[in-house]
Design a protein around this motif. Structure first.
Motif, PDB file in Angstrom:
ATOM      1  N   MET A 172       2.109 -14.468   5.482  1.00  0.00           N
ATOM      2  CA  MET A 172       2.884 -13.373   4.868  1.00  0.00           C
ATOM      3  C   MET A 172       4.044 -13.015   5.800  1.00  0.00           C
ATOM      4  SD  MET A 172       1.656  -9.493   3.996  1.00  0.00           S
ATOM      5  CE  MET A 172       0.216 -10.115   3.140  1.00  0.00           C
ATOM      6  N   ASP A 173       5.254 -13.106   5.282  1.00  0.00           N
ATOM      7  CA  ASP A 173       6.441 -12.842   6.100  1.00  0.00           C
ATOM      8  C   ASP A 173       7.189 -11.648   5.509  1.00  0.00           C
ATOM      9  OD1 ASP A 173       8.640 -12.854   7.716  1.00  0.00           O
ATOM     10  OD2 ASP A 173       9.477 -14.731   6.941  1.00  0.00           O
ATOM     11  N   ILE A 174       7.115 -10.502   6.223  1.00  0.00           N
ATOM     12  CA  ILE A 174       7.907  -9.348   5.804  1.00  0.00           C
ATOM     13  C   ILE A 174       8.856  -8.945   6.936  1.00  0.00           C
ATOM     14  CG2 ILE A 174       6.273  -8.468   4.091  1.00  0.00           C
ATOM     15  CD1 ILE A 174       5.221  -6.531   6.205  1.00  0.00           C
ATOM     16  N   SER A 175       9.276  -9.977   7.687  1.00  0.00           N
ATOM     17  CA  SER A 175      10.195  -9.715   8.797  1.00  0.00           C
ATOM     18  C   SER A 175      11.532  -9.188   8.285  1.00  0.00           C
ATOM     19  CB  SER A 175      10.428 -10.999   9.603  1.00  0.00           C
ATOM     20  OG  SER A 175      10.933 -12.040   8.780  1.00  0.00           O
ATOM     21  N   VAL A 176      11.860  -9.446   6.989  1.00  0.00           N
ATOM     22  CA  VAL A 176      13.113  -8.973   6.422  1.00  0.00           C
ATOM     23  C   VAL A 176      13.198  -7.450   6.440  1.00  0.00           C
ATOM     24  CG1 VAL A 176      12.265  -8.886   4.040  1.00  0.00           C
ATOM     25  CG2 VAL A 176      14.698  -9.282   4.475  1.00  0.00           C
ATOM     26  N   ILE A 177      12.038  -6.765   6.475  1.00  0.00           N
ATOM     27  CA  ILE A 177      12.061  -5.297   6.573  1.00  0.00           C
ATOM     28  C   ILE A 177      11.669  -4.844   7.973  1.00  0.00           C
ATOM     29  CG2 ILE A 177      11.690  -4.893   4.118  1.00  0.00           C
ATOM     30  CD1 ILE A 177       8.735  -4.390   4.722  1.00  0.00           C
ATOM     31  N   GLY A 178      11.652  -5.763   8.937  1.00  0.00           N
ATOM     32  CA  GLY A 178      11.484  -5.405  10.334  1.00  0.00           C
ATOM     33  C   GLY A 178      10.088  -5.504  10.899  1.00  0.00           C
ATOM     34  N   VAL A 179       9.140  -6.103  10.149  1.00  0.00           N
ATOM     35  CA  VAL A 179       7.762  -6.189  10.622  1.00  0.00           C
ATOM     36  C   VAL A 179       7.483  -7.608  11.105  1.00  0.00           C
ATOM     37  CG1 VAL A 179       5.335  -5.821  10.064  1.00  0.00           C
ATOM     38  CG2 VAL A 179       7.103  -4.462   8.899  1.00  0.00           C
ATOM     39  N   SER A 180       7.074  -7.742  12.370  1.00  0.00           N
ATOM     40  CA  SER A 180       6.797  -9.042  12.958  1.00  0.00           C
ATOM     41  C   SER A 180       5.452  -9.578  12.472  1.00  0.00           C
ATOM     42  CB  SER A 180       6.778  -8.937  14.474  1.00  0.00           C
ATOM     43  OG  SER A 180       5.698  -8.124  14.896  1.00  0.00           O
ATOM     44  N   PRO A 181       5.174 -10.868  12.638  1.00  0.00           N
ATOM     45  CA  PRO A 181       3.864 -11.417  12.253  1.00  0.00           C
ATOM     46  C   PRO A 181       2.698 -10.712  12.947  1.00  0.00           C
ATOM     47  CG  PRO A 181       5.430 -13.193  12.604  1.00  0.00           C
ATOM     48  CD  PRO A 181       6.110 -11.941  13.053  1.00  0.00           C
ATOM     49  N   GLU A 182       2.881 -10.387  14.249  1.00  0.00           N
ATOM     50  CA  GLU A 182       1.823  -9.678  14.961  1.00  0.00           C
ATOM     51  C   GLU A 182       1.631  -8.268  14.397  1.00  0.00           C
ATOM     52  OE1 GLU A 182       3.585 -12.831  17.337  1.00  0.00           O
ATOM     53  OE2 GLU A 182       4.451 -11.041  16.398  1.00  0.00           O
ATOM     54  N   GLY A 183       2.765  -7.653  14.010  1.00  0.00           N
ATOM     55  CA  GLY A 183       2.693  -6.329  13.413  1.00  0.00           C
ATOM     56  C   GLY A 183       1.949  -6.354  12.092  1.00  0.00           C
ATOM     57  N   VAL A 184       2.191  -7.408  11.289  1.00  0.00           N
ATOM     58  CA  VAL A 184       1.481  -7.552  10.012  1.00  0.00           C
ATOM     59  C   VAL A 184      -0.016  -7.637  10.253  1.00  0.00           C
ATOM     60  CG1 VAL A 184       1.071  -9.113   8.059  1.00  0.00           C
ATOM     61  CG2 VAL A 184       3.414  -8.611   8.795  1.00  0.00           C
ATOM     62  N   GLU A 185      -0.419  -8.458  11.242  1.00  0.00           N
ATOM     63  CA  GLU A 185      -1.837  -8.663  11.520  1.00  0.00           C
ATOM     64  C   GLU A 185      -2.505  -7.358  11.941  1.00  0.00           C
ATOM     65  OE1 GLU A 185      -4.636 -11.809  14.045  1.00  0.00           O
ATOM     66  OE2 GLU A 185      -2.447 -11.769  14.323  1.00  0.00           O
ATOM     67  N   ILE A 186      -1.861  -6.594  12.812  1.00  0.00           N
ATOM     68  CA  ILE A 186      -2.459  -5.351  13.302  1.00  0.00           C
ATOM     69  C   ILE A 186      -2.443  -4.270  12.217  1.00  0.00           C
ATOM     70  CG2 ILE A 186      -2.097  -3.468  14.955  1.00  0.00           C
ATOM     71  CD1 ILE A 186      -1.250  -5.616  16.979  1.00  0.00           C
ATOM     72  N   TYR A 187      -1.380  -4.216  11.434  1.00  0.00           N
ATOM     73  CA  TYR A 187      -1.318  -3.242  10.337  1.00  0.00           C
ATOM     74  C   TYR A 187      -2.447  -3.493   9.337  1.00  0.00           C
ATOM     75  CZ  TYR A 187       0.588  -0.671   6.315  1.00  0.00           C
ATOM     76  OH  TYR A 187       0.765   0.186   5.251  1.00  0.00           O
ATOM     77  N   ARG A 188      -2.667  -4.760   8.989  1.00  0.00           N
ATOM     78  CA  ARG A 188      -3.751  -5.082   8.055  1.00  0.00           C
ATOM     79  C   ARG A 188      -5.121  -4.731   8.672  1.00  0.00           C
ATOM     80  NH1 ARG A 188      -3.299 -10.915   5.582  1.00  0.00           N
ATOM     81  NH2 ARG A 188      -4.780  -9.937   4.135  1.00  0.00           N
ATOM     82  N   TYR A 189      -5.252  -4.889   9.996  1.00  0.00           N
ATOM     83  CA  TYR A 189      -6.525  -4.559  10.653  1.00  0.00           C
ATOM     84  C   TYR A 189      -6.830  -3.071  10.481  1.00  0.00           C
ATOM     85  CZ  TYR A 189     -10.030  -3.739  14.224  1.00  0.00           C
ATOM     86  OH  TYR A 189     -11.179  -3.352  14.876  1.00  0.00           O
ATOM     87  N   PHE A 190      -5.851  -2.218  10.748  1.00  0.00           N
ATOM     88  CA  PHE A 190      -6.101  -0.785  10.671  1.00  0.00           C
ATOM     89  C   PHE A 190      -6.235  -0.301   9.226  1.00  0.00           C
ATOM     90  CE2 PHE A 190      -4.336  -0.753  15.072  1.00  0.00           C
ATOM     91  CZ  PHE A 190      -5.453  -0.225  15.689  1.00  0.00           C
ATOM     92  N   LEU A 191      -5.633  -1.044   8.272  1.00  0.00           N
ATOM     93  CA  LEU A 191      -5.880  -0.697   6.871  1.00  0.00           C
ATOM     94  C   LEU A 191      -7.332  -0.967   6.499  1.00  0.00           C
ATOM     95  CD1 LEU A 191      -2.659  -2.121   5.146  1.00  0.00           C
ATOM     96  CD2 LEU A 191      -3.304   0.297   5.332  1.00  0.00           C
ATOM     97  N   ARG A 192      -7.922  -2.036   7.082  1.00  0.00           N
ATOM     98  CA  ARG A 192      -9.310  -2.408   6.772  1.00  0.00           C
ATOM     99  C   ARG A 192     -10.320  -1.632   7.610  1.00  0.00           C
ATOM    100  NH1 ARG A 192      -6.982  -7.734   7.085  1.00  0.00           N
ATOM    101  NH2 ARG A 192      -7.952  -7.941   9.146  1.00  0.00           N
ATOM    102  N   HIS A 193      -9.888  -1.132   8.793  1.00  0.00           N
ATOM    103  CA  HIS A 193     -10.819  -0.465   9.722  1.00  0.00           C
ATOM    104  C   HIS A 193     -10.276   0.924  10.033  1.00  0.00           C
ATOM    105  CE1 HIS A 193     -11.322  -4.850  10.320  1.00  0.00           C
ATOM    106  NE2 HIS A 193     -12.614  -4.552  10.493  1.00  0.00           N
ATOM    107  N   ARG A 194     -10.483   1.810   9.122  1.00  0.00           N
ATOM    108  CA  ARG A 194      -9.985   3.169   9.286  1.00  0.00           C
ATOM    109  C   ARG A 194     -10.694   3.872  10.447  1.00  0.00           C
ATOM    110  NH1 ARG A 194      -7.408   5.236   4.854  1.00  0.00           N
ATOM    111  NH2 ARG A 194      -8.174   7.352   5.317  1.00  0.00           N
ATOM    112  N   GLY A 195      -9.904   4.580  11.243  1.00  0.00           N
ATOM    113  CA  GLY A 195     -10.457   5.390  12.310  1.00  0.00           C
ATOM    114  C   GLY A 195     -10.724   4.663  13.608  1.00  0.00           C
ATOM    115  N   GLU A 196     -10.475   3.364  13.693  1.00  0.00           N
ATOM    116  CA  GLU A 196     -10.697   2.649  14.951  1.00  0.00           C
ATOM    117  C   GLU A 196      -9.471   2.797  15.857  1.00  0.00           C
ATOM    118  OE1 GLU A 196     -12.132  -1.273  14.741  1.00  0.00           O
ATOM    119  OE2 GLU A 196     -13.819  -0.795  13.407  1.00  0.00           O
ATOM    120  N   GLY A 197      -9.670   2.405  17.160  1.00  0.00           N
ATOM    121  CA  GLY A 197      -8.619   2.601  18.135  1.00  0.00           C
ATOM    122  C   GLY A 197      -7.881   1.321  18.468  1.00  0.00           C
ATOM    123  N   VAL A 198      -6.836   1.480  19.307  1.00  0.00           N
ATOM    124  CA  VAL A 198      -6.017   0.336  19.711  1.00  0.00           C
ATOM    125  C   VAL A 198      -6.861  -0.685  20.451  1.00  0.00           C
ATOM    126  CG1 VAL A 198      -4.059  -0.391  21.124  1.00  0.00           C
ATOM    127  CG2 VAL A 198      -3.914   1.729  19.778  1.00  0.00           C
TER     128      VAL A 198
END
Length: 328
Positions: A1-27
């Motif tokens: 999934m490439d949404i770099s056109v709106i400024g989100v890097s591949p690593e950012g996509v991976e971490i964003y999806r993690y926190f969407l799936r794991h609410r309330g967890e930490g960095v």
């Protein structure tokens, strides 16, 4: 999934999806679960916080922004940026009127002819090399007088070879005195063998070279070519020089015919004679082929061969030369 056109890097996509799936967890939980190094995770979460996709006020309980809100907002921001860029690009059209005024002013004030004076033999050779390199269609040459020097031949041969291999037409007319030198004669035979067109004439002519019928090079002094040359780009003058060349060319004799004149008409097959007969009268290849009862492909093959043997540039000229040489 490439949404770099709106400024989100591949690593950012991976971490964003993690926190969407794991609410309330930490960095730290994301770092362990994803197996990423600390610097990569830190850079990605800072990026997501800047884009308002993560709330990092409590790094032990990270909150991911709802995608329908966060992603849609980034898309709208990007579209606004693109629309602004399009408006800036379209605004550049306003400059056309200014540039047109500059051009018109230049045309009104220009009085000098487009003729460049190049002095010195070495400098002239350099400019000829440049013009030959950028030539894309044909080179026309008139060479009055005797043979070229050994150095000139050694310089000219690779340039002519390069031009012919690039598919350019090379047409040159020499005085018979040029053939008195064996090296010069061998050079001309090589050029003809590579596909160049060479003719010989005893008539007086002026030295010149024309590139693509748009730039003509003539000596500053007709009797002292070593002094330098004039590079003429004025369309009217170049056109007159090309017309002059065409007249000299038409009156000259083909190199092979001059050096090895044929005493008898060439042996032609009955089909070759019929092809010659219809070349100047038929408007279309299909009509000519039907008239002599052959396929269009066969007819065209015969035409190409006969034109090459006659040294003609078109079919009508080939038919005329065939009559002059008593081929038909």
């Amino acid at each position: 999934m490439d949404i770099s056109v709106i400024g989100v890097s591949p690593e950012g996509v991976e971490i964003y999806r993690y926190f969407l799936r794991h609410r309330g967890e930490g960095v730290g939980d994301a770092r362990k679960a994803l197996g990423l190094d600390p610097d990569t995770v830190e850079a990605a979460v800072e990026e997501l916080e800047r884009l308002s996709l993560l709330d990092l006020r409590d790094r032990h309980r990270v909150v991911a922004t709802e995608p329908r809100v966060g992603i849609e907002r980034l898309i709208e921001q990007r579209l606004n940026e693109l629309n602004a860029e399009i408006r800036r690009v379209l605004a550049a059209r306003d400059a056309i009127a200014v540039f047109m005024e500059d051009q018109q002013q230049g045309e009104r004030t220009a009085t000098a002819l487009d003729i460049e004076r190049v002095e010195g033999l070495e400098r002239v050779r350099e400019r000829l090399d440049d013009l030959g390199f950028f030539c894309y269609k044909e080179t026309l040459c008139l060479h009055p007088g005797g043979p070229l020097s050994r150095g000139a031949i050694e310089t000219a041969m690779p340039l002519d070879t390069r031009s012919l291999r690039r598919g350019l037409a090379v047409k040159a007319v020499y005085h018979p005195k040029a053939l008195d030198d064996s090296l010069m004669a061998a050079y001309l035979r090589d050029i003809v063998g590579l596909g160049g067109q060479v003719r010989i004439t005893e008539e007086p002519m002026d030295r010149m070279v024309v590139f693509d019928r748009s730039v003509a090079v003539v000596p500053i002094h007709p009797k002292e070519s070593a002094r330098g040359a004039l590079l003429v780009r004025e369309p009217g003058l170049v056109s007159q020089l090309v017309t002059y060349f065409d007249g000299v060319w038409e009156a000259a004799t083909d190199f092979r015919e001059y050096t090895e004149p044929s005493k008898e008409p060439p042996l032609l097959s009955d089909l070759e004679r019929r092809v010659l007969a219809v070349m100047a009268t038929a408007d279309k290849d299909e009509i000519a082929a039907r008239e002599i009862d052959v396929s269009v492909r066969t007819y065209r093959r015969y035409v190409a061969d006969l034109m090459a043997r006659l040294g003609a540039v078109n079919r009508f000229q080939a038919a005329l030369r065939a009559k002059e040489e008593k081929w038909i």
